[in-house]
Design a protein around this motif. Structure first.
Motif, PDB file in Angstrom:
ATOM      1  N   LYS A 312     -36.858  27.208  44.735  1.00 15.30           N
ATOM      2  CA  LYS A 312     -37.411  28.594  44.726  1.00 15.30           C
ATOM      3  C   LYS A 312     -37.175  28.977  43.250  1.00 15.30           C
ATOM      4  O   LYS A 312     -36.464  28.452  42.276  1.00 15.30           O
ATOM      5  N   TRP A 313     -38.076  30.114  42.966  1.00 15.18           N
ATOM      6  CA  TRP A 313     -38.064  30.619  41.651  1.00 15.18           C
ATOM      7  C   TRP A 313     -38.666  32.042  41.834  1.00 15.18           C
ATOM      8  O   TRP A 313     -39.503  32.179  42.481  1.00 15.18           O
ATOM      9  N   MET A 314     -37.741  32.977  41.086  1.00 16.10           N
ATOM     10  CA  MET A 314     -38.117  34.421  41.083  1.00 16.10           C
ATOM     11  C   MET A 314     -38.036  35.055  39.704  1.00 16.10           C
ATOM     12  O   MET A 314     -36.932  34.437  39.082  1.00 16.10           O
ATOM     13  N   MET A 315     -39.148  35.684  39.536  1.00 17.77           N
ATOM     14  CA  MET A 315     -39.079  36.311  37.908  1.00 17.77           C
ATOM     15  C   MET A 315     -39.184  37.864  38.162  1.00 17.77           C
ATOM     16  O   MET A 315     -40.462  38.262  38.595  1.00 17.77           O
ATOM     17  N   HIS A 316     -38.636  38.522  37.428  1.00 16.07           N
ATOM     18  CA  HIS A 316     -39.127  39.896  37.105  1.00 16.07           C
ATOM     19  C   HIS A 316     -39.157  40.180  35.548  1.00 16.07           C
ATOM     20  O   HIS A 316     -38.544  39.616  34.768  1.00 16.07           O
ATOM     21  N   ASN A 317     -40.265  40.575  35.199  1.00 13.49           N
ATOM     22  CA  ASN A 317     -40.660  40.823  33.797  1.00 13.49           C
ATOM     23  C   ASN A 317     -41.180  42.136  33.377  1.00 13.49           C
ATOM     24  O   ASN A 317     -42.107  42.408  33.872  1.00 13.49           O
ATOM     25  N   LEU A 318     -40.851  42.672  32.516  1.00 11.91           N
ATOM     26  CA  LEU A 318     -41.084  43.967  31.852  1.00 11.91           C
ATOM     27  C   LEU A 318     -41.517  43.899  30.585  1.00 11.91           C
ATOM     28  O   LEU A 318     -40.613  43.307  29.677  1.00 11.91           O
ATOM     29  N   SER A 319     -42.970  44.206  30.149  1.00  7.70           N
ATOM     30  CA  SER A 319     -43.267  44.124  28.745  1.00  7.70           C
ATOM     31  C   SER A 319     -43.672  45.653  28.265  1.00  7.70           C
ATOM     32  O   SER A 319     -44.549  46.216  28.982  1.00  7.70           O
ATOM     33  N   VAL A 320     -43.336  46.033  27.050  1.00  6.88           N
ATOM     34  CA  VAL A 320     -43.751  47.244  26.620  1.00  6.88           C
ATOM     35  C   VAL A 320     -44.232  47.189  25.178  1.00  6.88           C
ATOM     36  O   VAL A 320     -43.655  46.441  24.190  1.00  6.88           O
ATOM     37  N   ALA A 321     -45.512  47.271  25.133  1.00  5.22           N
ATOM     38  CA  ALA A 321     -46.333  47.190  23.619  1.00  5.22           C
ATOM     39  C   ALA A 321     -46.473  48.667  23.288  1.00  5.22           C
ATOM     40  O   ALA A 321     -46.948  49.263  24.053  1.00  5.22           O
ATOM     41  N   PHE A 322     -46.321  48.508  21.728  1.00  3.59           N
ATOM     42  CA  PHE A 322     -46.653  49.738  20.907  1.00  3.59           C
ATOM     43  C   PHE A 322     -47.731  49.312  19.901  1.00  3.59           C
ATOM     44  O   PHE A 322     -47.226  48.589  18.972  1.00  3.59           O
ATOM     45  N   VAL A 323     -48.819  49.782  20.052  1.00  4.94           N
ATOM     46  CA  VAL A 323     -49.729  49.488  18.919  1.00  4.94           C
ATOM     47  C   VAL A 323     -50.172  50.759  18.175  1.00  4.94           C
ATOM     48  O   VAL A 323     -51.138  51.703  18.465  1.00  4.94           O
ATOM     49  N   LYS A 324     -49.600  50.815  17.191  1.00  5.37           N
ATOM     50  CA  LYS A 324     -49.586  51.777  16.227  1.00  5.37           C
ATOM     51  C   LYS A 324     -49.127  51.763  14.851  1.00  5.37           C
ATOM     52  O   LYS A 324     -48.030  51.102  14.844  1.00  5.37           O
ATOM     53  N   PRO A 325     -49.891  51.723  13.676  1.00  3.08           N
ATOM     54  CA  PRO A 325     -49.269  51.350  12.452  1.00  3.08           C
ATOM     55  C   PRO A 325     -48.009  52.197  12.073  1.00  3.08           C
ATOM     56  O   PRO A 325     -48.067  53.455  12.087  1.00  3.08           O
ATOM     57  N   THR A 326     -46.945  51.524  11.842  1.00  3.19           N
ATOM     58  CA  THR A 326     -45.844  52.441  11.136  1.00  3.19           C
ATOM     59  C   THR A 326     -45.235  51.616  10.026  1.00  3.19           C
ATOM     60  O   THR A 326     -45.822  50.470   9.593  1.00  3.19           O
TER      61      THR A 326
END
Length: 741
Positions: A312-326
């Motif tokens: 058995k294998w279970m995965m929760h995956n949260l990705s947050v991408a911010f695309v703006k020059p800083t």
């Protein structure tokens, strides 16, 4: 009889089907396009492959659909650059450039799958992934430790699963795909459906796949040693041996598997992209075929039962991408993941009433923070950090199969063991001019491993082990593109693998008569790699690329003779067993060549071929002599002749082939598993060469229905891939129907 009727019906259907003209899709060998604008996510950041000083094999979605792999392990195999070993049908252990198991890294959607109990023996974890839900996959050859940390010595296999699609209009974007596939060699029954609904800012994707496989039938023509003349069953509380009326049927190998995936994507503005994914996989019990065919010197079976419990294998995956020059980045991405693994082993000796049951559970949490910043047109910085923690639970018991009574036994690992790692890494890309690109990378990693031993079950001379290892890795690479038709590159890199819980805590029988005991003094092993490659395009019809490489593994961890409380042999599970332990007592070198050639003969015909050659030496811990490493595969490759017409019809006539490994060149560990191999004229085990002829067809009805079919192993060759415990399918008819809306 049922299977023969099935084959006749499928063959009749395919003969009718072959009259159609098939859907044109990307060629099965199109895995390393280097002179085109191919984007890869090597090193965690998307880059043009022309600017990357590494060899990368890319497996596209069209290729996956056309080749119809049963599992994610088979999916890697169709790249023709990764060798796949199998101990049972429900398995698949990738070998990359002489490295395998815990020396290569699995990554799915940016999250490492390798955990604290990945072992040096063959690993089957890649089949947890759903081949029908993978959008594309990449294999990065050579050490990837600079970006991915421990374990990535031989290479990185990076899987990208289906992603929710947003709508670009005011109307919702609705799409659905359904697949049914069957194949004759194991009477496969696979059903898959995925559904996407997307709005301008919010999208949902659901995917479900269920596969059921009967016992696998091997080919008719080949070594007699591979056949299955008899097998064990239990009747009226007694183990008996039955004659197999169909000696080419590998009994038992049947299993089934369920895969679920749910993803949500939210893009509130052009700057932010938030994705959540849930994946779940569960198999039935999986018979371990290589242990079930093992016999004693008197031709009696060693085991009556040996199977893996539901994996058995279970995965929760949260990705947050911010695309703006800083000031810090042009793009930034945070990835959080939580995974749970469960696996178990169940075995019982022939004639015994006592079954041993061991179960392992791993909880894994990880966080990655990746950024990139282009300071000007020449200089780009990629950098980030990582933290991963694993907790291992391990339980075990004996069970009397007659009366159900339970008794205690040793666990496979110390219960509640810990493994965690933290790292900082960076990569610099500098464009000297339009032709030269330089790359440099560095990483600092800390790895902590802790195990507390149960001295009640085993009188260990120590009660706990703590390892705290630091590693610094780096790489340098250069790409030279003298013209738009030529790419050359070179790189040197280092990798490492820190001991995990499997290394320092395991107590188990590596093979009958041997027992491995813990060694709390292990140190990391280090890899060093050099590679030179080039790709050429001759006009508009010919492409050729190659790479040569050399890898050296120092301070390598290997099994060696040891003692336990001063004794070189102890009683383990009722058998006097020689004491071994994992030690930093070995070294290994591997060198090889990978090449690929593609020739567009006409606008309708394409000829492609790929070949992989590797050789190596590993120092034996006991004798000090050099022998062939266990995971260096024989030379292997594939040649295809592909016909495409009007984006409707596609036919691929191809051959797969493997070289021989003689007894003299067979690894010592493989000689010990002589029952898996054919016998040469002197009666010694060896791996014969083999080749198969295959045909794949596809036809597209308008844009909604695609029918794919094929015949694998047309001449019904009986063969067993190197190091595998199960023979490959015999003549195998495949038919699938895919509906898309």
């Amino acid at each position: 009889m049922k299977r023969n009727c099935f084959r006749k019906n499928v063959l009749a259907g395919m003969l009718a089907f072959a009259c159609f003209l098939v859907k044109a899709q990307e060629t099965p060998m199109d895995t390393t396009k280097v002179l085109e604008e191919v984007v890869v996510s090597v090193n965690r950041w998307e880059q043009n492959l022309n600017e990357v000083p590494d060899r990368v094999a890319k497996v596209s979605a069209d290729l996956i659909k056309f080749q119809n792999p049963q599992t994610a392990a088979d999916l890697l195999g169709i790249s023709n650059q990764v060798f796949i070993q199998k101990s049972q049908m429900g398995g698949g252990s990738p070998m990359i450039r002489g490295f395998s198991t815990n020396r290569v890294l699995l990554v799915v959607d940016g999250v490492r799958m390798n955990n604290a109990i990945f072992r040096s023996g063959n690993l089957q974890n890649v089949i947890l992934l759903d081949a029908n839900a993978i959008e594309n996959a990449e294999v990065v050859f050579g050490p990837g430790s600079v970006i991915y940390g421990s374990d990535a010595i031989g290479g990185v296999m990076d899987f990208h699963t289906l992603s929710p699609r947003l709508s670009i209009t005011e109307k919702p974007r609705v799409a659905a795909n359904a697949l049914f596939r069957t194949s004759s060699a194991n009477n496969e029954k696979t059903g898959h459906v995925d559904f996407n609904i997307g709005f301008k800012k919010l999208a949902f994707l659901t995917s479900v796949t269920y596969s059921d496989y009967d016992d696998l039938e091997m080919g008719f023509n080949g070594p007699e040693e591979y056949t299955r003349p008899d097998y064990v069953v239990r009747e009226n509380g007694v183990d008996i041996v039955k004659v197999n009326p169909h000696k080419n049927e590998q009994v038992p190998t049947a299993y089934n598997q369920l895969n679920l995936m749910q993803k949500i994507r939210f893009r509130p503005s052009a700057d932010w992209d938030i994705k959540y994914g849930f994946q779940y996989s569960e198999s039935s019990d999986v018979p371990r075929y290589d242990r079930l065919i093992l016999k004693n010197d008197d031709d009696s079976f060693v085991n009556a039962e040996w199977y893996y419990g539901p994996q058995k294998w279970m995965m929760h995956n949260l990705s947050v991408a911010f695309v703006k020059p800083t000031i810090f980045s042009d793009q930034a991405k945070l990835t959080l993941a939580y995974q749970e693994y469960e696996e178990s082993r169940h075995n019982r000796s022939f004639g015994s009433n006592r079954k041993t049951n061991r179960t392992e559970k791993v909880e894994a949490f990880s966080i990655n923070f990746d950024l990139d910043k282009a300071f000007n047109q020449k200089f780009t910085l990629f950098y980030g950090g990582e933290f991963v923690t694993n907790t291992v639970g391990s339980t075990a018991y004996h069970q009397n199969v007659n009366d159900g009574s339970i008794s205690a036994t040793t666990t496979r690992y110390p219960n509640n063991s810990k493994w965690r790692t933290g790292a900082l890494y960076g990569n610099v890309k500098y464009k000297l001019n339009s032709k030269w690109i330089l790359n440099g990378s560095a990483r600092f990693t800390n790895v902590y491993t802790y195990a507390e031993y149960d001295t009640d079950m085993f009188p260990f001379p120590f009660s706990e082990a703590k390892l705290n290892n630091n590693a610094v890795n780096g790489s340098l690479g250069a790409v030279f593109n003298p013209t738009s038709q030529i790419k050359t590159y070179a790189n040197v890199s280092t990798g490492f693998r820190a001991p995990n819980v499997d290394d320092i805590g395991k107590v188990f029988d590596s093979e009958p008569g041997n027992v491995v005991v813990p060694n709390p003094d292990l140190e990391p092993e280090y890899g060093y790699n050099a590679e030179l490659g080039a790709a050429f395009k001759f006009g508009s019809s010919i492409d050729f690329d190659f790479a040569v490489y050399y890898s050296y593994l120092d301070n390598a961890i290997a099994r060696g003779v040891s003692t336990f409380n001063g004794m070189d042999s102890i009683d383990y599970d009722g058998e006097l067993s020689r004491v071994l332990s994992l030690q930093n007592i070995s070294s290994m070198n591997v060198y090889g060549l990978q090449m690929q050639f593609k020739w567009k003969l006409t606008k309708d015909f394409l000829f492609t071929t790929a070949y992989n050659y590797q050789k190596g030496k590993e120092k034996d811990a006991e004798t000090g002599r050099d022998y062939s490493p266990t995971h260096v595969a024989p030379g292997f490759g594939s040649t295809h002749l592909i016909y495409s017409f009007m984006e409707k019809f596609k036919a691929d006539f191809y051959t797969n082939y493997n070289g021989e490994i003689s007894y003299e060149n067979l690894a010592l560990s493989e000689r010990d598993d002589a029952h898996l191999y054919a016998k040469d004229k002197n009666g010694n085990p060896y791996a014969p060469s083999w080749w198969t002829m295959n045909l794949k067809l596809s036809y597209s009805f308008k844009k909604y229905v695609v029918i794919d079919g094929g015949v694998e192993n047309i001449f019904d060759i009986r063969y067993r891939p190197y190091s595998s415990g199960i023979s490959a399918p015999g003549r195998n008819f495949i038919l699938s129907v895919r509906v898309s809306i």
